[in-house]
Design a protein around this motif. Sequence first.
Motif, mmCIF file in Angstrom:
data_model
loop_
_atom_site.group_PDB
_atom_site.id
_atom_site.type_symbol
_atom_site.label_atom_id
_atom_site.label_comp_id
_atom_site.label_asym_id
_atom_site.label_seq_id
_atom_site.Cartn_x
_atom_site.Cartn_y
_atom_site.Cartn_z
ATOM 1 N N LEU A 45 9.805 -2.982 -0.555
ATOM 2 C CA LEU A 45 10.939 -3.491 -0.174
ATOM 3 C C LEU A 45 11.013 -3.841 1.347
ATOM 4 O O LEU A 45 10.163 -3.421 1.966
ATOM 5 N N SER A 46 11.920 -5.117 1.487
ATOM 6 C CA SER A 46 11.599 -5.736 2.562
ATOM 7 C C SER A 46 12.108 -4.960 3.915
ATOM 8 O O SER A 46 13.148 -4.183 3.492
ATOM 9 N N ALA A 54 6.264 -6.338 10.414
ATOM 10 C CA ALA A 54 6.265 -5.589 9.323
ATOM 11 C C ALA A 54 6.102 -6.488 8.137
ATOM 12 O O ALA A 54 7.171 -7.184 7.492
ATOM 13 N N LYS A 55 5.068 -7.055 7.960
ATOM 14 C CA LYS A 55 4.652 -8.271 6.902
ATOM 15 C C LYS A 55 4.867 -7.346 5.594
ATOM 16 O O LYS A 55 4.233 -6.519 5.107
ATOM 17 N N VAL A 56 5.719 -8.225 4.782
ATOM 18 C CA VAL A 56 6.003 -7.806 3.489
ATOM 19 C C VAL A 56 4.690 -7.894 2.262
ATOM 20 O O VAL A 56 4.210 -9.118 2.501
ATOM 21 N N VAL A 99 9.102 0.581 9.921
ATOM 22 C CA VAL A 99 8.965 0.059 8.541
ATOM 23 C C VAL A 99 7.494 -0.431 8.271
ATOM 24 O O VAL A 99 6.976 -1.335 9.088
ATOM 25 N N CYS A 100 6.703 0.013 7.729
ATOM 26 C CA CYS A 100 5.210 -0.282 7.144
ATOM 27 C C CYS A 100 4.857 -0.246 5.660
ATOM 28 O O CYS A 100 5.763 0.315 4.917
ATOM 29 N N TYR A 101 3.739 -0.392 5.495
ATOM 30 C CA TYR A 101 3.355 -0.508 3.940
ATOM 31 C C TYR A 101 2.133 0.171 3.634
ATOM 32 O O TYR A 101 0.978 -0.119 4.623
ATOM 33 N N THR A 127 6.451 1.369 0.099
ATOM 34 C CA THR A 127 7.011 1.289 1.268
ATOM 35 C C THR A 127 7.336 2.394 2.221
ATOM 36 O O THR A 127 7.719 3.446 1.595
ATOM 37 N N VAL A 128 6.982 2.320 3.234
ATOM 38 C CA VAL A 128 7.151 3.501 4.219
ATOM 39 C C VAL A 128 8.120 3.350 5.436
ATOM 40 O O VAL A 128 8.016 2.319 6.135
#
Length: 537
Positions: free
Chosen positions: A404-405, A535-537, A379-381, A388-389
């Motif tokens: 999304l977290s 994976a920082k929100v 999960v990353c951004y 959100t990817v």
Amino acid sequence: MRGGGAGEKLHHKEANVAHGAAVYGGAGKGAKSSFLYGLLLYVVLPVLVLYFVVIAASQFYNPRCSPEGNVAAAARFMVAKPNVSLARSLNASSSSPPPPPPPVAKPRLTAEEAPTGLRHIVFGIGASASLWQSRKEYIKLWWRPGRMRGFVWMDRPVHEFYSKSSRTGLPAIMVSSDTSKFPYTHGAGSRSALRISRIVSETFRLGLPGVRWFVMGDDDTVFLPENLVHVLSQYDHRQPYYIGSPSESHIQNLIFSYGMAFGGGGFAISRALAEELAKMQDGCLHRYPALYGSDDRIHACMSELGVPLTRHPGFHQCDLWGDVLGLLGAHPVAPLVTLHHLDFLEPVFPATPSRAASLRRLFDGPVRLDSAAVAQQSVCYDRAHQWTVSVSWGFAVMVVRGVLSPREMETPMRSFLNWYKRADYTAYSFNTRPVARQPCQKPHVYYMRGSRMDRRRNVTVTEYERHRVKHPACRWRIADPGEQLDSIVVLKKPDPDLWKRSPRRNCCRVVSSPKKGKDRSMTIDVGVCREGEFAKV
């Protein structure tokens, strides 16, 4: 008197002359002897001593002496003018480092000590002649002739029964023994459950050498062999182990048991346990005539033996209907080992002509390149677009508007239905979430269309193409991925040791994202998390 005196004098004189000659003659002989003794003592003897010392110091007569020691010994006995080249060679030899010690030969492992591999596993596949023509295509996907051992156990002979397995690309066909002596009283089931439940015991009695694990599955069970090997290598086959997983349906587990390995999802029995099972199973089957299937009969015998289920989340019974995207898009942090009930699920890749062809794309690409990482989530951004990817490597990439977290993204979304179609979301045996909490956050899905190995950079390159379906209208100012992004490229180094470390999701980084009116693609790098990375929100 005078005459007598003269004669006496003459005689005395001759005597003196004779005595002097004798004296001088003896002195001459003594001088010669002294000279010879001196020559022997001071010349010949030192030469002999020097000769023997040089011979004793030579490498030919004394192998224990090193070449450096011989040169030094010769130098000590040299009396001539020093040799400059010899001195240089001595200095060079004294300054050079000592030769490295010879490599220590590793002790050869015995057959019992060797790590578990495919050769130590024998497969038992339960099948029926009536479904064989369609189901055998699933087996061909994962079976590796010449590298794997196993049998397909039939209720009656089929065409392949009379052919060599090397020609068919399938395991050898066996016909199960007669089970008419065993009682079966369940009103809705089939007596075939009896013969299928005996597959492990019948395979054990074949006496194949070097078998450590007996793995059971159905003819529509698909195995990922390397991942299975990794899972089984974590356990001691000399101890009794019963490894598998219950159903995804809470209702199924209530009817049967949460402590039962569902047979379609596959399960593994160690050699030690298979030996005990073979001794007692026939008697055990007589005691449970009212059970429904084969796997609950196995479970009943395991209970009598006192061996509990060792649960592993990589075995999937797939008691589901519909789209498996939600399950594989957020797979547990564990190797994917099996999939089942493929005839009840939509093709893994929607654009393919058949379910078997869809899985062929998965096996020919990601499974071959990096089996350990298949369906592993990252999960990353994309902060520039506020997207959100979520990458499920080798399967699909989902791009969602907004942030999304990771806690929400790692929960499988309900793209499928329960085995009992009227059941609601509480009927699953794992946590789920809706596909989208609001229309604007329905994910845009990009399915894997191709994969290759870039050997120059030692990275796998997987390409994902947008699945074009209609999305609900949205008035958010956040850019719509469907309008700007057509394809995604994921770069990842192969990581065969992924599961030799503690379980942790890989990290992903958005390397490049689409630019309005220009590039309509995104590049993502996936790999082991760097120090301090998350994976920082």
